[in-house]
Write a protein that holds these residues in place. Structure first.
Motif, PDB file in Angstrom:
ATOM      1  N   HIS A  33       0.844  -1.195   0.000  1.00 15.42           N
ATOM      2  CA  HIS A  33       0.000   0.000   0.000  1.00 15.42           C
ATOM      3  C   HIS A  33       0.882   1.248   0.000  1.00 15.42           C
ATOM      4  N   SER A  34       0.252   2.394  -0.165  1.00 17.37           N
ATOM      5  CA  SER A  34       0.968   3.667  -0.045  1.00 17.37           C
ATOM      6  C   SER A  34       1.346   3.882   1.417  1.00 17.37           C
ATOM      7  N   VAL A  35       2.185   4.878   1.656  1.00 21.56           N
ATOM      8  CA  VAL A  35       2.561   5.217   3.029  1.00 21.56           C
ATOM      9  C   VAL A  35       1.315   5.589   3.833  1.00 21.56           C
ATOM     10  N   ALA A  36       0.483   6.472   3.285  1.00 21.05           N
ATOM     11  CA  ALA A  36      -0.712   6.916   4.011  1.00 21.05           C
ATOM     12  C   ALA A  36      -1.665   5.751   4.273  1.00 21.05           C
ATOM     13  N   ALA A  37      -1.885   4.905   3.282  1.00 22.53           N
ATOM     14  CA  ALA A  37      -2.798   3.778   3.459  1.00 22.53           C
ATOM     15  C   ALA A  37      -2.249   2.774   4.474  1.00 22.53           C
ATOM     16  N   THR A  38      -0.945   2.540   4.454  1.00 23.49           N
ATOM     17  CA  THR A  38      -0.328   1.631   5.425  1.00 23.49           C
ATOM     18  C   THR A  38      -0.475   2.191   6.833  1.00 23.49           C
ATOM     19  N   ALA A  39      -0.214   3.487   6.994  1.00 24.45           N
ATOM     20  CA  ALA A  39      -0.358   4.130   8.308  1.00 24.45           C
ATOM     21  C   ALA A  39      -1.815   4.108   8.760  1.00 24.45           C
ATOM     22  N   ASP A  40      -2.743   4.323   7.832  1.00 29.74           N
ATOM     23  CA  ASP A  40      -4.173   4.250   8.165  1.00 29.74           C
ATOM     24  C   ASP A  40      -4.537   2.855   8.665  1.00 29.74           C
ATOM     25  N   LYS A  41      -4.099   1.831   7.916  1.00 31.09           N
ATOM     26  CA  LYS A  41      -4.398   0.450   8.306  1.00 31.09           C
ATOM     27  C   LYS A  41      -3.808   0.133   9.674  1.00 31.09           C
ATOM     28  N   LEU A  42      -2.550   0.522   9.874  1.00 31.84           N
ATOM     29  CA  LEU A  42      -1.887   0.244  11.142  1.00 31.84           C
ATOM     30  C   LEU A  42      -2.621   0.921  12.296  1.00 31.84           C
ATOM     31  N   THR A  43      -2.971   2.178  12.129  1.00 33.02           N
ATOM     32  CA  THR A  43      -3.659   2.930  13.175  1.00 33.02           C
ATOM     33  C   THR A  43      -4.991   2.270  13.532  1.00 33.02           C
ATOM     34  N   THR A  44      -5.737   1.858  12.531  1.00 30.93           N
ATOM     35  CA  THR A  44      -7.021   1.187  12.764  1.00 30.93           C
ATOM     36  C   THR A  44      -6.819  -0.130  13.496  1.00 30.93           C
ATOM     37  N   LEU A  45      -5.851  -0.935  13.055  1.00 33.90           N
ATOM     38  CA  LEU A  45      -5.565  -2.217  13.701  1.00 33.90           C
ATOM     39  C   LEU A  45      -5.181  -2.023  15.170  1.00 33.90           C
ATOM     40  N   LEU A  46      -4.322  -1.066  15.422  1.00 31.33           N
ATOM     41  CA  LEU A  46      -3.876  -0.807  16.788  1.00 31.33           C
ATOM     42  C   LEU A  46      -5.051  -0.432  17.690  1.00 31.33           C
ATOM     43  N   LYS A  47      -5.877   0.490  17.222  1.00 30.36           N
ATOM     44  CA  LYS A  47      -7.025   0.934  18.013  1.00 30.36           C
ATOM     45  C   LYS A  47      -8.003  -0.215  18.243  1.00 30.36           C
ATOM     46  N   ASP A  48      -8.225  -1.023  17.205  1.00 28.03           N
ATOM     47  CA  ASP A  48      -9.145  -2.167  17.330  1.00 28.03           C
ATOM     48  C   ASP A  48      -8.668  -3.177  18.370  1.00 28.03           C
ATOM     49  N   LYS A  49      -7.352  -3.235  18.607  1.00 31.45           N
ATOM     50  CA  LYS A  49      -6.788  -4.167  19.590  1.00 31.45           C
ATOM     51  C   LYS A  49      -6.547  -3.516  20.952  1.00 31.45           C
ATOM     52  N   GLY A  50      -7.097  -2.319  21.142  1.00 31.89           N
ATOM     53  CA  GLY A  50      -7.016  -1.675  22.448  1.00 31.89           C
ATOM     54  C   GLY A  50      -5.735  -0.913  22.719  1.00 31.89           C
ATOM     55  N   MET A  51      -4.930  -0.718  21.682  1.00 36.72           N
ATOM     56  CA  MET A  51      -3.709   0.064  21.847  1.00 36.72           C
ATOM     57  C   MET A  51      -4.062   1.549  21.788  1.00 36.72           C
ATOM     58  N   THR A  52      -3.268   2.352  22.452  1.00 40.42           N
ATOM     59  CA  THR A  52      -3.427   3.798  22.382  1.00 40.42           C
ATOM     60  C   THR A  52      -2.501   4.335  21.304  1.00 40.42           C
ATOM     61  N   VAL A  53      -3.069   5.028  20.323  1.00 38.18           N
ATOM     62  CA  VAL A  53      -2.256   5.696  19.308  1.00 38.18           C
ATOM     63  C   VAL A  53      -2.064   7.120  19.809  1.00 38.18           C
ATOM     64  N   MET A  54      -0.823   7.422  20.197  1.00 40.83           N
ATOM     65  CA  MET A  54      -0.530   8.713  20.811  1.00 40.83           C
ATOM     66  C   MET A  54      -0.320   9.823  19.798  1.00 40.83           C
ATOM     67  N   ASN A  55       0.244   9.453  18.651  1.00 39.91           N
ATOM     68  CA  ASN A  55       0.514  10.473  17.648  1.00 39.91           C
ATOM     69  C   ASN A  55       0.804   9.816  16.312  1.00 39.91           C
ATOM     70  N   ARG A  56       0.573  10.578  15.287  1.00 36.28           N
ATOM     71  CA  ARG A  56       0.930  10.188  13.924  1.00 36.28           C
ATOM     72  C   ARG A  56       1.600  11.405  13.306  1.00 36.28           C
ATOM     73  N   ILE A  57       2.860  11.237  12.974  1.00 36.56           N
ATOM     74  CA  ILE A  57       3.661  12.371  12.491  1.00 36.56           C
ATOM     75  C   ILE A  57       3.940  12.196  11.014  1.00 36.56           C
ATOM     76  N   ASN A  58       3.562  13.197  10.241  1.00 32.63           N
ATOM     77  CA  ASN A  58       3.822  13.196   8.809  1.00 32.63           C
ATOM     78  C   ASN A  58       5.107  13.998   8.574  1.00 32.63           C
ATOM     79  N   HIS A  59       6.222  13.283   8.470  1.00 35.03           N
ATOM     80  CA  HIS A  59       7.514  13.958   8.282  1.00 35.03           C
ATOM     81  C   HIS A  59       7.600  14.665   6.933  1.00 35.03           C
ATOM     82  N   THR A  60       6.889  14.160   5.944  1.00 39.68           N
ATOM     83  CA  THR A  60       6.888  14.794   4.622  1.00 39.68           C
ATOM     84  C   THR A  60       6.257  16.182   4.710  1.00 39.68           C
ATOM     85  N   ALA A  61       5.146  16.279   5.442  1.00 44.41           N
ATOM     86  CA  ALA A  61       4.493  17.582   5.628  1.00 44.41           C
ATOM     87  C   ALA A  61       5.399  18.520   6.421  1.00 44.41           C
ATOM     88  N   GLY A  62       6.091  17.970   7.416  1.00 41.32           N
ATOM     89  CA  GLY A  62       7.030  18.792   8.179  1.00 41.32           C
ATOM     90  C   GLY A  62       8.134  19.358   7.304  1.00 41.32           C
TER      91      GLY A  62
END
Length: 151
Positions: A33-62
């Motif tokens: 997948h693209s970077v954004a789609a991979t990060a989206d999938k990962l974030t969703t998976l983590l939240k679904d398993k009860g993990m806390t997603v503290m931040n998502r940093i887009n270094h390209t935008a920075g």
């Protein structure tokens, strides 16, 4: 990056299985997948398993905010005190590497990767003793999250 080091990484990557590449304590999996789609999938998976997603940093935008270019690169910071605390009880210095992080980036050929710290690297780095069960649980969870996010 040193040309010799780039060449070495390229040679090593050819010798390893195509789906997994690790260097200097980082386990990296190719993403379909693209970077954004991979990060989206990962974030969703983590939240679904009860993990806390503290931040998502887009270094390209920075980079763009200061008129610099950077291939797609995002960092997802996540954790769970139920898992991280026992690890810190074994070696408090591991807190410098917690919460967990996943780096998703596009390389110079356009391939997207998801990488994270190898728990066995953290064991060595922090001299963790007597916590193999915790490290094994973390390793299994990280592998499951990374595999699911990259497929």
């Amino acid at each position: 990056m040193n040309v010799r080091f780039k060449h070495l990484l390229w040679v090593v990557s050819l010798l390893m299985p195509l789906s997994v590449f690790g260097a200097e304590g980082v386990i990296a999996l190719k993403s379909s997948h693209s970077v954004a789609a991979t990060a989206d999938k990962l974030t969703t998976l983590l939240k679904d398993k009860g993990m806390t997603v503290m931040n998502r940093i887009n270094h390209t935008a920075g980079a763009a905010s200061v008129d610099l270019e950077l291939r797609a690169t995002e960092l997802v910071i996540f954790g769970n005190p139920k898992v991280g605390t026992p690890l810190m009880q074994c070696a408090q210095s591991v807190a410098i590497d917690l919460p967990q992080k996943a780096l998703i980036w596009e390389d110079e050929s356009g391939q997207v990767w998801l990488g994270y710290n190898d728990p066995m690297y953290l064991k060595q780095r922090h001299g963790i003793e007597g916590c193999d069960a915790v490290l094994g649980k973390i390793a299994g969870a990280l592998d499951n999250f990374a595999t699911a996010a990259t497929r």
